[in-house]
Design an enzyme around this catalytic site. Structure first.
Site, PDB file in Angstrom:
ATOM      1  N   ARG B  51       0.894  -1.232  -0.222  1.00  0.00           N
ATOM      2  CA  ARG B  51      -0.352  -0.384  -0.351  1.00  0.00           C
ATOM      3  C   ARG B  51       0.874   1.489  -0.176  1.00  0.00           C
ATOM      4  O   ARG B  51       0.758   2.222  -0.662  1.00  0.00           O
ATOM      5  CB  ARG B  51      -0.988  -0.116   1.302  1.00  0.00           C
ATOM      6  CG  ARG B  51      -2.223   0.701   1.308  1.00  0.00           C
ATOM      7  CD  ARG B  51      -3.342   0.099   2.397  1.00  0.00           C
ATOM      8  NE  ARG B  51      -2.860  -1.094   3.025  1.00  0.00           N
ATOM      9  CZ  ARG B  51      -2.956  -2.403   2.645  1.00  0.00           C
ATOM     10  NH1 ARG B  51      -3.754  -2.272   1.508  1.00  0.00           N
ATOM     11  NH2 ARG B  51      -2.731  -3.489   2.770  1.00  0.00           N
ATOM     12  N   THR B  52       1.807   0.827   0.783  1.00  0.00           N
ATOM     13  CA  THR B  52       2.704   2.747   1.528  1.00  0.00           C
ATOM     14  C   THR B  52       3.684   2.739  -0.278  1.00  0.00           C
ATOM     15  O   THR B  52       3.020   3.880  -0.369  1.00  0.00           O
ATOM     16  CB  THR B  52       3.467   2.435   2.499  1.00  0.00           C
ATOM     17  OG1 THR B  52       2.944   2.108   3.483  1.00  0.00           O
ATOM     18  CG2 THR B  52       4.169   4.039   2.293  1.00  0.00           C
ATOM     19  N   LYS B  80      24.175  -7.013  -0.953  1.00  0.00           N
ATOM     20  CA  LYS B  80      25.917  -6.713  -0.291  1.00  0.00           C
ATOM     21  C   LYS B  80      26.776  -6.508   0.159  1.00  0.00           C
ATOM     22  O   LYS B  80      27.910  -6.433   0.553  1.00  0.00           O
ATOM     23  CB  LYS B  80      26.569  -6.263  -2.287  1.00  0.00           C
ATOM     24  CG  LYS B  80      25.543  -7.050  -3.389  1.00  0.00           C
ATOM     25  CD  LYS B  80      26.342  -6.151  -4.574  1.00  0.00           C
ATOM     26  CE  LYS B  80      25.713  -6.375  -5.631  1.00  0.00           C
ATOM     27  NZ  LYS B  80      25.502  -5.466  -6.731  1.00  0.00           N
ATOM     28  N   ARG B 101      11.367   2.854   3.377  1.00  0.00           N
ATOM     29  CA  ARG B 101      10.395   1.820   4.240  1.00  0.00           C
ATOM     30  C   ARG B 101      12.113   1.035   4.506  1.00  0.00           C
ATOM     31  O   ARG B 101      13.011   0.682   3.965  1.00  0.00           O
ATOM     32  CB  ARG B 101       9.377   1.340   3.539  1.00  0.00           C
ATOM     33  CG  ARG B 101       9.325   0.084   4.874  1.00  0.00           C
ATOM     34  CD  ARG B 101       8.011   0.043   4.564  1.00  0.00           C
ATOM     35  NE  ARG B 101       6.996   0.631   4.961  1.00  0.00           N
ATOM     36  CZ  ARG B 101       5.707   0.059   5.196  1.00  0.00           C
ATOM     37  NH1 ARG B 101       6.037  -1.188   4.629  1.00  0.00           N
ATOM     38  NH2 ARG B 101       5.357   0.807   5.508  1.00  0.00           N
ATOM     39  N   HIS B 129       5.926   5.877  11.471  1.00  0.00           N
ATOM     40  CA  HIS B 129       5.296   5.939  10.055  1.00  0.00           C
ATOM     41  C   HIS B 129       4.408   7.359   9.748  1.00  0.00           C
ATOM     42  O   HIS B 129       3.236   7.534   9.618  1.00  0.00           O
ATOM     43  CB  HIS B 129       4.204   4.200  10.229  1.00  0.00           C
ATOM     44  CG  HIS B 129       4.307   4.185   8.557  1.00  0.00           C
ATOM     45  ND1 HIS B 129       4.012   4.911   7.778  1.00  0.00           N
ATOM     46  CD2 HIS B 129       3.084   3.113   7.992  1.00  0.00           C
ATOM     47  CE1 HIS B 129       4.056   4.189   6.225  1.00  0.00           C
ATOM     48  NE2 HIS B 129       3.004   3.465   7.073  1.00  0.00           N
TER      49      HIS B 129
END
Lengths: 138, 304
Positions: B51-52, B80, B101, B129
């Site tokens: 969603r975000t 890596k 995120r 958030h």
């Protein structure tokens, strides 16, 4: 037990018994090339027992680190065999690389070369929080 | 340069202004469709999200901008061993704004310290958030018509639920707000949120184990999922995941104009039978998210 007095340097006094070695290690006093004495379990009228550290050199002493570990310790500044200043400690607003964040989800657990920074968020309760994840330091 | 790491980075006035712009976008989308021509949004999702990420990408595209990025750490150089700060330094050259995120708490803050472009925190572990909170505020403002004088029930995982922490932080700045904290004992709101936010702002709050106890008094019921990814112990998760299930039957005692919200994804905490109830606003909430993110992108890029 006799420990020589110091000519120029610092005496960190009234350290809680057992915290002397912690301060010694955090200040990395083992890396100094001068005389350093650490006395543990010395008699104390106030505390019963205390630790004392004597440093026979005017070094750049990290007072914030000492204040964080033991806020009621005292620091005597010695010049030419005389105490010229007694420093009272106050809790520092910020401490850097003195403690480690215990939150396994904190970015400090994986990011390279990131300073461990804690900020004093509650002066009454002496609560420090990680600058990154805001977890409290316990 | 402005970053959005924590909802507290925005003043109440700034939030109100963004909500105003978002509402204007809803009413006049054509006015905004070329505002971000030639601008690039990088979406760096070190942790999966549907969603975000899509909401951010859609927001930028609707503004006429372009999007690049990755949707999981495995498809980036992080696999890596690259640090967050190195990744951000590089991506800053390829984009005008970054939404990120990350599963580690504080990662966006580290990013903002090393970035030449604005950073938007799109969620960092169980920490913050802020764009979900903006979405929530936009929803409340649109559905209730105001952001003050509200009794808000937050239900579910109040311990790890970052959306709840941010929402409480944001709503505590408005007048006459009361909170009802509904959770099992193991998932109670952390003490630091109570002392640093609720007590500091002199917000009244009540704690309870049941939805029913305060439901008739609520203006907003904010349901949350018990998040599997925040638990180290599978048994604890299984025991707590279905602790609360909102049903049509339970809602009989609720106000007629209750606004039921959920940051989504939903698992079992709201029965699907509730979806048809006019008080269920969680899908509209996801829609509002895009508009407020459009307003946020414009603000961060300083585009009027």
């Amino acid at each position: 037990m006799n420990i020589d007095s110091i000519k120029n340097g610092f005496v960190i006094d009234h350290i809680d018994s057992g915290k002397g070695m912690i301060i010694y290690e955090k200040l990395e006093l083992n890396k100094l090339d001068c005389q350093v004495a650490i006395i543990t379990n010395a008699k104390s009228k106030k505390k019963g027992k205390k630790d004392i550290i004597k440093i026979d050199k005017k070094i750049d002493l990290n007072i914030d680190t000492i204040a964080f570990i033991n806020p009621d310790a005292t620091i005597n500044v010695v010049e030419d065999d005389k105490i010229v200043e007694k420093k009272k400690l106050t809790l520092p607003e910020t401490i850097v690389n003195v403690a480690t964040c215990k939150n396994p989800r904190c970015i400090t657990s994986i990011e390279r070369d990131l300073d461990q920074v804690f900020i004093l968020t509650d002066k009454e309760k002496n609560i420090y929080r990680c600058k990154y994840c805001e977890s409290s330091l316990k | 340069m402005k970053h959005l790491i924590d909802i507290k980075d925005l003043s109440v006035d700034e939030i109100d202004e963004m909500i105003k712009v978002a509402k204007d976008i809803i009413n006049h989308p054509e006015k905004y469709s070329h505002k971000c021509d030639n601008k690039i949004l990088a979406t760096l999702f070190f942790e999966p999200s549907t969603r975000t990420r899509l909401s951010f990408e859609s927001a930028m595209m609707r503004l006429g901008g372009k999007v690049l990025g990755f949707s999981e750490a495995n498809s980036s150089s992080v696999s890596k061993g690259e640090s967050v700060s190195d990744t951000i330094r590089v991506v800053g050259y390829y984009s005008d704004i970054i939404a990120m995120r990350h599963p580690k708490e504080g990662a966006p803050y580290v990013a903002s310290s090393n970035s030449i472009v604005p950073i938007i925190n799109a969620g960092d572990g169980g920490h913050n958030h802020p764009t979900q909170t903006l979405t929530d505020l936009m929803t409340i403002s649109s559905e209730k018509g105001h952001l003050d004088d509200l009794t808000i029930g937050v239900c579910g995982d109040l311990k790890f639920g970052r959306t709840v922490h941010s929402l409480i932080n944001a709503m505590s700045r408005y007048k006459n707000i009361k909170f009802v904290l509904i959770s099992p004992d193991e998932l109670k709101l952390p003490d630091y949120v109570k002392s640093n936010v609720l007590d500091k702002c002199k917000i009244k709050y009540y704690e309870t184990n049941t939805i029913e106890e305060y439901l008739p008094k609520l203006d907003i019921l904010y349901m949350t999922r018990v998040q599997k990814e925040r638990f180290f112990n599978e048994e604890d998760y299984k025991r707590l995941k279905d602790y609360y299930i909102l049903t049509k039957d339970k809602l009989k005692i609720a106000k007629k104009d209750l606004c039921i919200m959920h940051p989504l994804p939903r698992v079992n905490e709201i029965a699907t039978e509730v979806d048809s109830d006019p008080r269920a606003k969680y899908f509209e909430q996801a829609n509002y998210g895009r508009f407020i993110r459009m307003a946020l992108i414009l603000k961060m890029l300083n585009i009027k």
